[in-house]
Design a protein around this motif. Sequence first.
Motif, PDB file in Angstrom:
ATOM      1  N   GLU A   1      31.187  34.266  30.957  1.00  0.00           N
ATOM      2  CA  GLU A   1      31.348  35.653  30.527  1.00  0.00           C
ATOM      3  C   GLU A   1      30.574  36.613  31.418  1.00  0.00           C
ATOM      4  O   GLU A   1      30.640  37.824  31.227  1.00  0.00           O
ATOM      5  CB  GLU A   1      30.921  35.780  29.060  1.00  0.00           C
TER       6      GLU A   1
ATOM      7  N   GLY B   1      38.537  37.332  42.505  1.00  0.00           N
ATOM      8  CA  GLY B   1      38.964  38.298  41.497  1.00  0.00           C
ATOM      9  C   GLY B   1      38.673  39.720  41.919  1.00  0.00           C
ATOM     10  O   GLY B   1      38.951  40.104  43.057  1.00  0.00           O
ATOM     11  N   ALA B   2      38.105  40.502  41.026  1.00  0.00           N
ATOM     12  CA  ALA B   2      37.726  41.876  41.322  1.00  0.00           C
ATOM     13  C   ALA B   2      36.404  42.159  40.617  1.00  0.00           C
ATOM     14  O   ALA B   2      36.000  41.412  39.727  1.00  0.00           O
ATOM     15  CB  ALA B   2      38.799  42.848  40.848  1.00  0.00           C
ATOM     16  N   ASN B   3      35.750  43.251  41.011  1.00  0.00           N
ATOM     17  CA  ASN B   3      34.453  43.574  40.401  1.00  0.00           C
ATOM     18  C   ASN B   3      34.655  44.364  39.108  1.00  0.00           C
ATOM     19  O   ASN B   3      34.065  45.427  38.911  1.00  0.00           O
ATOM     20  CB  ASN B   3      33.602  44.385  41.376  1.00  0.00           C
ATOM     21  N   THR B   4      35.488  43.839  38.250  1.00  0.00           N
ATOM     22  CA  THR B   4      35.863  44.552  37.031  1.00  0.00           C
ATOM     23  C   THR B   4      35.630  43.674  35.810  1.00  0.00           C
ATOM     24  O   THR B   4      35.624  42.449  35.903  1.00  0.00           O
ATOM     25  CB  THR B   4      37.350  44.939  37.070  1.00  0.00           C
ATOM     26  N   LEU B   5      35.480  44.344  34.665  1.00  0.00           N
ATOM     27  CA  LEU B   5      35.241  43.619  33.420  1.00  0.00           C
ATOM     28  C   LEU B   5      36.498  42.965  32.877  1.00  0.00           C
ATOM     29  O   LEU B   5      36.442  42.133  31.983  1.00  0.00           O
ATOM     30  CB  LEU B   5      34.663  44.579  32.374  1.00  0.00           C
ATOM     31  N   LYS B   6      37.640  43.396  33.385  1.00  0.00           N
ATOM     32  CA  LYS B   6      38.931  42.860  32.955  1.00  0.00           C
ATOM     33  C   LYS B   6      39.742  42.491  34.183  1.00  0.00           C
ATOM     34  O   LYS B   6      39.637  43.173  35.204  1.00  0.00           O
ATOM     35  CB  LYS B   6      39.715  43.932  32.208  1.00  0.00           C
ATOM     36  N   PHE B   7      40.574  41.493  34.034  1.00  0.00           N
ATOM     37  CA  PHE B   7      41.359  41.044  35.176  1.00  0.00           C
ATOM     38  C   PHE B   7      42.603  40.355  34.630  1.00  0.00           C
ATOM     39  O   PHE B   7      42.514  39.256  34.089  1.00  0.00           O
ATOM     40  CB  PHE B   7      40.523  40.074  36.019  1.00  0.00           C
ATOM     41  N   ALA B   8      43.749  41.000  34.731  1.00  0.00           N
ATOM     42  CA  ALA B   8      45.006  40.375  34.279  1.00  0.00           C
ATOM     43  C   ALA B   8      45.999  40.441  35.426  1.00  0.00           C
ATOM     44  O   ALA B   8      47.093  40.958  35.302  1.00  0.00           O
ATOM     45  CB  ALA B   8      45.525  41.090  33.037  1.00  0.00           C
ATOM     46  N   SER B   9      45.593  39.894  36.565  1.00  0.00           N
ATOM     47  CA  SER B   9      46.351  40.034  37.801  1.00  0.00           C
ATOM     48  C   SER B   9      46.614  38.664  38.407  1.00  0.00           C
ATOM     49  O   SER B   9      46.066  38.295  39.428  1.00  0.00           O
ATOM     50  CB  SER B   9      45.569  40.909  38.792  1.00  0.00           C
ATOM     51  N   GLY B  10      47.453  37.894  37.754  1.00  0.00           N
ATOM     52  CA  GLY B  10      47.758  36.548  38.232  1.00  0.00           C
ATOM     53  C   GLY B  10      46.742  35.545  37.726  1.00  0.00           C
ATOM     54  O   GLY B  10      45.864  35.874  36.916  1.00  0.00           O
TER      55      GLY B  10
ATOM     56  N   ASN C   1      43.683  33.279  37.027  1.00  0.00           N
ATOM     57  CA  ASN C   1      42.280  33.655  37.163  1.00  0.00           C
ATOM     58  C   ASN C   1      41.508  32.570  37.922  1.00  0.00           C
ATOM     59  O   ASN C   1      40.972  31.628  37.334  1.00  0.00           O
ATOM     60  CB  ASN C   1      41.684  33.891  35.779  1.00  0.00           C
TER      61      ASN C   1
ATOM     62  N   GLN D   1      37.708  32.051  37.012  1.00  0.00           N
ATOM     63  CA  GLN D   1      37.442  31.139  35.901  1.00  0.00           C
ATOM     64  C   GLN D   1      37.708  29.689  36.291  1.00  0.00           C
ATOM     65  O   GLN D   1      37.063  28.778  35.780  1.00  0.00           O
ATOM     66  CB  GLN D   1      38.286  31.537  34.685  1.00  0.00           C
TER      67      GLN D   1
ATOM     68  N   LYS E   1      27.932  40.168  35.848  1.00  0.00           N
ATOM     69  CA  LYS E   1      27.818  41.239  34.851  1.00  0.00           C
ATOM     70  C   LYS E   1      26.433  41.190  34.213  1.00  0.00           C
ATOM     71  O   LYS E   1      25.913  40.112  33.936  1.00  0.00           O
ATOM     72  CB  LYS E   1      28.900  41.012  33.790  1.00  0.00           C
TER      73      LYS E   1
END
Lengths: 465, 465
Positions: free
Chosen positions: A166, A184-193, A195, A198, A216
Motif C-alpha cells: 500500500e 507505474g506512475a507517481n500517483t495514488l491510483k493507477f488503472a492503466s493496464g 499493475n 504490484q 507513499k
Amino acid sequence: MSFNLINEDILQQIKVIAGTDAVFTDQNDLENYSHDETEDLHFYPQVVVKPQTPEQVSELLKLANQNQIPVTPRGAGTGLSGGALPVNGGLLLAMEKFNHILEIDEDNLQATVEPGVITEVFMDAAAEKGLLYPVDPASKGSCFIGGNVSHGSGGPRVVKYGTIREYILNLQVVLPTGEIIWTGANTLKFASGYNLTQLMIGSEGTLGIITKIVVKLVPKPTQDMLLLASFQTDEDACSAVSAIFRAGVIPSALEFMERKGVEWVMEHDAISFDLKPEVSSFLLIEVDGNNQDVLFSDCEKINEVLEQHHCTEVLFAGSSAQKEELWRLRRTMAVSVKSNSVYKEEDTVVPRAALPQLMKGIKAIGAKYGFESVCYGHAGDGNLHVNIIKANMSDDDWNNNLKNGIREIFELTISLGGTLSGEHGIGLVQKGYMPLKFSEIHLNLMRGIKKVFDPNGILNPGKIF
Amino acid sequence: MSFNLINEDILQQIKVIAGTDAVFTDQNDLENYSHDETEDLHFYPQVVVKPQTPEQVSELLKLANQNQIPVTPRGAGTGLSGGALPVNGGLLLAMEKFNHILEIDEDNLQATVEPGVITEVFMDAAAEKGLLYPVDPASKGSCFIGGNVSHGSGGPRVVKYGTIREYILNLQVVLPTGEIIWTGANTLKFASGYNLTQLMIGSEGTLGIITKIVVKLVPKPTQDMLLLASFQTDEDACSAVSAIFRAGVIPSALEFMERKGVEWVMEHDAISFDLKPEVSSFLLIEVDGNNQDVLFSDCEKINEVLEQHHCTEVLFAGSSAQKEELWRLRRTMAVSVKSNSVYKEEDTVVPRAALPQLMKGIKAIGAKYGFESVCYGHAGDGNLHVNIIKANMSDDDWNNNLKNGIREIFELTISLGGTLSGEHGIGLVQKGYMPLKFSEIHLNLMRGIKKVFDPNGILNPGKIF
C-alpha cells in the motif's frame, strides 16, 4: 536450467562495466555473500559485484543474459527464506551502493529512494519531516527497503497501516534483458493496464532488479500508547486478538509472544523483566493517533476485552524508555532464538480468528514429531512466526523427519484459509511446499509470467518454484 | 486475432451448459448489452448468456476457447472506458445472476461475495453489522463489485481508505481455458509467490472471469462531518488540496467540482443551491472518525488552510439531509453532464500537488482545440475527471481533431508524473493512448502476461492494448 561459469573474459567485462573496485572474487568476500539470515545455509557466488547506477545494472544483466550466467540480487542479507542465496553460483548483485534517499516530497507526501537504503534510516528521515513510513520489519535497523519490496514485507504496524503493497507507488526496474522501465506512475491510483508495480512486489528478485522506489508517506501520528497483556494460556491470548477488532479498535500493533521466546530474550539480551511463573503468553498492543483522549478510550476498550479473555495482568508502558524496552523484547526475539539453537522458521498466516486453532495445532504437531517450537508474531494480521528448535533432536530427525511435520503445519495453515508465508517470502526453503497451496495450473501461471520477464531464466534461479 | 461466429451447434451447447432460459439472442436483448456508460458507443454481441455458477462459466469458457469465440464479461455496464463492449461480437457473459453475499465474517472482518452484487447493497449489508466497505464509486447504487475489482475502482474515500486493491484478499477466477483457481488466501498478508490477486485487479476482464471475491472490512466510523468550500479560482481550490494534507489532516473525502458541473446538476436534477456569481469552483471535504472533538479539531485545521487559500465561503452541512444533498450534487455530476451533451470523459491522475498545473493546462488545451470541458473528481488523490463537451463543435472537429487535444491532455498528465487513468481503466477508448505512457517493451510485458493466461486471446479482446 543449465548455466555457464563466469570465465576470465566475462569477468573483465564485468570490471569494465562496474569498475575494478566494485568486483570481488576473494574467498573472504564470497563467504560474506554466501549466506543470509536463513538457518545455517551457505552457497557461494562466483563473483560479487556492487553496481552504483541503473545503467551499470542494465549492462551487467545484458552480459549475464547473453552468456547464460545466473544473477542473484541481494539487499542487506536479512532474509529468512533464502531469497538472496546464490544457489547456482554465478554473479551476486549486491545493491548496497544504491543507498540514497533521492527526494522526500512534502507537498505530495511521497519519497523516492534507492533500494539499498536501510529501512530505519528512511523512516527516521521521513519522521524528521513529520511523516510516517510505517513498514517496519523487526530487522528495520539493518534491512534494505529494496529487499522489503521484493519480499512484500510487513512488520508490526501492518495491522493498522497495511503492508508495503500500500506504500509503493512506482518502481524503476531493470529487466533481465537489460531494459529499464518504470512500472507505474507517481500517483495514488493507477488503472492503466496490468499493475506491474504490484507484480514486482513480493516477486523476490526473479522478475527484475529494482533501482528506484517511489513511496507513499502519511502524516506521522503524534502519540502512542503501549500495553503488555499476560495470559495463562496461548488460546486465551489468541482469542483476545480477534475480539479487540470486534470492539471497534484498530491497534497500530498487536503482537503475540510465547513465554519461551521471552525467556530466551531475557537470557540472550539481558533484558530484565518480571516474568511471572503462571504466564504462558503475551500480547503487546499499541494504539497511535493525535488525540490522547481517544487513545485512552481505545485502551479502555482493549482492557475490557482483555479481561473478558482472562488476561492476568496489563502493564501500561509509562515512559518512552519502557516502550523502547518492550519493543526490544519483541524485536530481538528472532535473534535470541537463533543464538540459542539451530532452528527453522515458518511464517504461517491465517485469518486472525483462526489463530487459536493454529497455535493448538502447531503444538500438537510438535508433540507428534518430537520438536519444540517458539511462536511469536503479528497476531493482529493472523501472522505467526513458528521457530522450530533443533535442541535435542537427532540429526536424522532434524534433516529427514522434520519436513513431514512442517508439511503438516502448512496443511493446517492452508486448511484454515491461510498460506505458506505472510511476509518472509518463499525463496529457497519454502518452495518445496508450494504445491500444498497451489495447483500445477496456478504454478504454471507464475512460471509463465517469469518467462515473459526473464526468458533465459537468469534472474535469481532456484527460488519460489 | 481472428474469431469464429457462434454457429447453431455451439449455440445449442451454450444452452445445454447454462439452460435455455439463460441464453438470449433477440435483437432487444442484444441491444441492452451493446453499450455501457461510455460515450454513445454500441457494439452488438451475437449471444448473451447469464450463467449462475463457476462451473457453468468454466464450461462456457472451454467451449469458447475450443472454438475461438470471443467472450466479453460484463458487470452492471456502468463502465466509462468501454471495457464491457463486445467489440468482436461473440458471447457476452452477463454476470448479473452472481448476486449473492455469501458470508460476512464478523470475527475476521471479511466477507465473501459474488461479483454481481451491487456495491451499495454490499456496503449496506456490511454497515448493518457495524462494518465499512469504503470503496464507493459514484455509481455505487448500480455498479457491481466484480466490475469494480476488474477496473481497480476508486471513489471519494480512496483518499483515506485506499483503493479497492487494499480490500481484495482473494479471488475465485475461471481462467479462459476453463480451470478454476483461487488467486490468493483469505489473509491480510500474502508473500507466497507472484500475487495473482493484485494482477487480476484492474485487468479489465482480460485474464479471467471473477466468480467469488473475498473482501476485507474495517470497523465503521461512527461520525462524519462535511464541508463545502467555495473559491474564486480553480487554482486556489486545487492548491488548497495538497495543503490540507500538509496540515496533518487526512480527510475521508476531498472532492473538486467546477462551477459548470454544479450548474448542470442544478439544471438536470433540480437540486436547489445558492450558487454565488463569483464562485469558480468547490471543494467538498469530509472527515470521519469516532470522536466528535477530533473531527471538530480537524475541521478547524482545514478551515485555516482554506482561508490561507482564499476560500470565499465554507458551508458546514448541519444535518444528514444536507450532507445527502451535497453528496448528491457530486455524485450525479457525471449523469448530468451526459444528459446535457455528447461528451468524452478522461480520467486523468497526477501527484496531488500537480493539480493546479493540470487544471490550468487542460483549460489552455481546450482553448487551443476549441473544446469546453467540465472538470471534477477526487482531488485528494490527484484524480480529475475531465468531461469534454461536444456542445457546438463540428462533427469533423469532434471526430477527427479532438483526439489531438486529448493526446495533449495525456502528454501533460504524464509529464506531471501521472498516468492515463486513475480508476476508470483503459478499456476500448483509451487504448490508443497507451504508447504515450508505456514503451513497447512495457506493453510487450503486458501482452506476454495476457498470453500466459489466455493463449487464444478469447477473453475481452480489443481492450487495453
